[in-house]
Design an enzyme around this catalytic site. Structure first.
Site, PDB file in Angstrom:
ATOM      1  CG  HIS A 178      -6.468   3.020  -0.617  1.00 59.66           C
ATOM      2  ND1 HIS A 178      -5.823   1.849  -1.072  1.00 59.66           N
ATOM      3  CD2 HIS A 178      -5.674   3.787  -1.134  1.00 59.66           C
ATOM      4  CE1 HIS A 178      -4.670   2.119  -2.036  1.00 59.66           C
ATOM      5  NE2 HIS A 178      -4.636   3.374  -2.079  1.00 59.66           N
ATOM      6  CG  ASP A 219      -3.913   5.058  -7.550  1.00 61.59           C
ATOM      7  OD1 ASP A 219      -4.292   6.293  -7.192  1.00 61.59           O
ATOM      8  OD2 ASP A 219      -3.222   4.386  -6.792  1.00 61.59           O
ATOM      9  CG  HIS A 221      -1.014   3.396  -4.068  1.00 63.15           C
ATOM     10  ND1 HIS A 221      -1.081   4.639  -4.343  1.00 63.15           N
ATOM     11  CD2 HIS A 221       0.196   3.144  -3.268  1.00 63.15           C
ATOM     12  CE1 HIS A 221       0.212   5.375  -3.928  1.00 63.15           C
ATOM     13  NE2 HIS A 221       0.848   4.500  -3.307  1.00 63.15           N
ATOM     14  CG  ASP A 306      -0.959   7.212  -7.717  1.00 66.88           C
ATOM     15  OD1 ASP A 306      -1.254   6.733  -8.658  1.00 66.88           O
ATOM     16  OD2 ASP A 306      -1.196   6.915  -6.468  1.00 66.88           O
TER      17      ASP A 306
HETATM   18  C1  OKP Z   1      -3.873   6.655  -1.982  1.00 64.37           C
HETATM   19  B1  OKP Z   1      -3.783   6.485  -3.486  1.00 64.37           B
HETATM   20  C2  OKP Z   1       3.839   4.477   1.311  1.00 64.37           C
HETATM   21  C3  OKP Z   1       2.866   5.348   1.383  1.00 64.37           C
HETATM   22  C4  OKP Z   1       1.921   5.061   2.320  1.00 64.37           C
HETATM   23  C5  OKP Z   1      -0.734   6.101   1.772  1.00 64.37           C
HETATM   24  C6  OKP Z   1      -0.506   6.002   0.456  1.00 64.37           C
HETATM   25  C7  OKP Z   1      -2.080   6.041  -0.048  1.00 64.37           C
HETATM   26  C8  OKP Z   1      -2.303   6.195  -1.567  1.00 64.37           C
HETATM   27  N1  OKP Z   1       4.853   4.433   0.398  1.00 64.37           N
HETATM   28  N2  OKP Z   1       0.755   6.257   2.299  1.00 64.37           N
HETATM   29  O1  OKP Z   1      -4.025   4.983  -3.853  1.00 64.37           O
HETATM   30  O2  OKP Z   1      -3.164   7.122  -4.446  1.00 64.37           O
HETATM   31 ZN    ZN Z   2      -2.412   5.610  -5.496  1.00 66.43          ZN
END
Ligand code: OKP
Ligand code: ZN
Length: 365
Positions: A178, A219, A221, A306
């Protein structure tokens, strides 16, 4: 498979994050790294752990980080906590109050940014409330990227000799995908996989023979930072499978294809919440085809687990066997492969799922 790690990565341990308005324990915890390391140590015939030391001077860490991140941003990461506390901020961590939204401010000059108060700077260099900077954060961030660089160097050396298929694992935290050129967020500060990619492109190369690299991000996200860093770069293909309509919310659509010379080198595969193995594997094979067509010199995997059914902050439903499959499919691409740890928050299973990916890779073909 060699596995690089560093105990300094365990130091970063913010007391909380703000998640949808609640103050909750920090999901991206040091225990994540401990359980993955423990799982791999229990299989010594498959994994050889190697300690790295970011104070050894063996790799020019800052020089490599500066191939990706702005100097002003790195100075901020190094000094933010001390300046924050000196200014009367909470001893817990640096967290912003406001963000310079595009309708709120014009483009700021670096000298203007450098002159901002600590809390204003935090808003400038950060895009959310999940990456608090504590007293020890910078040390862990540097150790984390040094783990990725050390693993990348090992890959460059061993893939240069004539081993047919080689994989190396960077067991690092905080994660990186990120983090943008001058932006932290989503538990990320320095984009480990991006710095490793640039390192591999420069390793023992005349600039004219720079190898291309592909980054496959599995990942849950979207890796908005990795996308941003390489958006105009045709030599780095970024391919991501991730949840649509989930964090980081504003990036990751199929229409984001890259810009200028980089058009076509950025490929997003957003998937619905609830995605299961069969659907995931089908899309993964499309992503693999994209990478095969590109025929990169190296493959880097942003390895998040995740996507697992029990992950506490995510909404896919992958089963354990899917991780073995991911490892096999990655191995089938036949590229020197650097695995870089990203997310995965279900402490009871992340070790097994990470091992399954790496074991699937090692035992394939
Ligand atoms: C980091 B990685 C909303 C959660 C927001 C931040 C998540 C960061 C993920 N449901 N919190 O990509 O695993
Ligand atoms: Zn993630």
């Amino acid at each position: 498979m060699k596995v690089f790690w560093d105990p300094i990565c365990l130091l970063h341990d913010p007391p909380y994050e703000i998640l949808s308005g609640d103050k909750v324990p920090y999901f991206e915890s040091p225990a994540r790294l401990q359980v993955i390391k423990k799982e791999l140590e229990e299989h010594p015939s498959l994994f050889q752990l190697e300690l790295t030391d970011s104070s050894s001077g063996s790799i020019d860490i800052i020089g490599n980080v500066e191939t990706v991140h702005g100097r002003g941003y790195l100075n901020y990461l190094r000094n933010a906590y001390d300046e924050w506390v000196r200014d009367g901020g909470s001893v817990d961590a640096v967290l912003p109050n406001t963000f310079p939204h595009q309708k709120l401010v014009p483009r700021l000059s670096q000298s203007h940014v450098d002159s901002l108060s600590p809390v204003a700077k935090a808003g400038y260099y950060c895009f959310d409330l999940s990456s608090p900077i504590t007293k020890v954060t910078y040390s862990s961030v540097i150790a984390s990227v040094n783990v990725a660089l050390s693993a990348a160097r090992e890959l460059a050396i061993t893939s240069g000799s004539c081993r047919p298929k080689v994989g190396v694992f960077a067991l690092c935290r905080p994660p990186g995908h990120h983090a943008g050129t001058s932006l932290s967020g989503g538990y990320c500060f320095v984009n480990n996989v991006a710095v490793a990619a640039r390192f591999l492109q420069g390793f023992n190369q005349r600039p004219t023979d720079k190898p291309s690299v592909a980054i496959l991000d599995v990942d849950y996200h979207h890796g908005n930072g990795t996308q941003e860093i390489f958006y105009s770069d045709p030599s780095v293909r970024y391919v991501s499978l991730h949840a649509e309509d989930d964090y980081p919310y504003f990036t990751g659509s199929t229409t984001e294809k890259g810009i200028d010379d980089g058009v076509g080198a950025n490929i997003n595969y957003p998937l619905p919440r609830g995605t299961q193995d069969s659907e995931y594997c089908a899309v993964l094979s499309n992503a693999v085809e994209d990478i095969k067509k590109f025929d990169p010199g190296y493959l880097l995997l942003s390895l998040g687990v995740d996507t697992f059914v029990d992950d506490p902050i995510s909404d896919f439903k992958l089963s354990p066997s899917c991780y073995t499959h991911i490892g096999r499919v990655v191995a089938d691409m036949g590229k020197p492969t650097l695995f870089v740890m990203e997310g995965g928050y279900h402490l009871e299973t992340i070790g097994k799922n990470v091992r399954a990916v790496l074991q699937g890779f090692e035992e394939q073909g």
